[in-house]
Design an enzyme around this catalytic site. Sequence first.
Site, PDB file in Angstrom:
ATOM      1  N   GLU A   1      -4.141  87.915 -49.120  1.00 16.18           N
ATOM      2  CA  GLU A   1      -5.022  89.112 -48.515  1.00 16.18           C
ATOM      3  C   GLU A   1      -5.799  89.653 -49.776  1.00 16.18           C
ATOM      4  OE1 GLU A   1      -3.750  93.231 -46.177  1.00 16.18           O
ATOM      5  OE2 GLU A   1      -2.328  91.932 -47.112  1.00 16.18           O
TER       6      GLU A   1
ATOM      7  N   ASP B   1       7.994  92.778 -63.416  1.00 18.75           N
ATOM      8  CA  ASP B   1       6.959  92.648 -64.586  1.00 18.75           C
ATOM      9  C   ASP B   1       5.904  94.052 -64.419  1.00 18.75           C
ATOM     10  OD1 ASP B   1       5.468  91.758 -66.527  1.00 18.75           O
ATOM     11  OD2 ASP B   1       4.656  90.133 -65.909  1.00 18.75           O
TER      12      ASP B   1
END
Length: 283
Positions: free
Chosen positions: A92, A191
């Site tokens: 998306e 991360d």
Amino acid sequence: MLTNDLKKHLEERFSFTIKSAQALRGGDINSVFHLKAKTNDVIVKVNKASVFPKMFQKESNGLTALRATEAIDVPEVLGYADYNSQTYLVMEYKPSGQINQEFWELFGQQLADLHRKTKEAFGFMEDNYIGSLPQYNRSAATASEFYREKRLKPQFQMAKDRGYEFENIEILYQKLDQIIPNEPPALIHGDLWSGNFLVNSNNKPCLIDPAVAYAPREMDLAMMKLFGGFDDLMYTTYQESFPFEKDWEDRMGLWQLYYILVHVNIFGGSYYKRAKDLIGYYV
């Protein structure tokens, strides 16, 4: 590279007609494109199928795990596959908004909500990647065991294989049980530097490019502090919602050691000295 052949394949698989394809900056590992179609826009990440096996499958599983919590916005994965010699991930597209003061308060609250999602054991359903390096996620019973066995040891071994030598590693391992608090596993991004979140069209945070695991929650905070880019209000709001364990700030360097070792193994250079300094501090 987004070849004409791959474009045609994507159009057929996802039933849209591509009007334009814009290459996006920031893709250090993969090529990233914003595809504008007649019905909707999507993001496509592309790489050679042989370079990082199953990387997009693992990224998809990480994004899906984060999105399923409904704690924070995450792009929906539309599909991934290998095609000829290439591999791709379609997601998306998130139109951009603007950061305001409420953004950081919300980010702190939502990250705390994410970190409340837990499991009985540390780890994840599969190994995945941290940047371009493998990240190991087999089950561990405690935070210190997980951090020692699944985070530090593999990175130290990679560094040794690359010619980097470290002293006092065993002493560090022995001290982890004393230093690391006995908290339950938390679902973390893994991360979380400033390049791995977006501001969506509702001016709310949106997480991308994860290295997901059920892990010590302080690891996300440590990565955020390592390179900066997060307002202090975010940490304050997080602390109010989900208070840190005692002496958490003194542990930031311990968690950052993992990420510094990742950078040693990818980039080398000054990160090597920084890793040695962190080891020296904690032993």
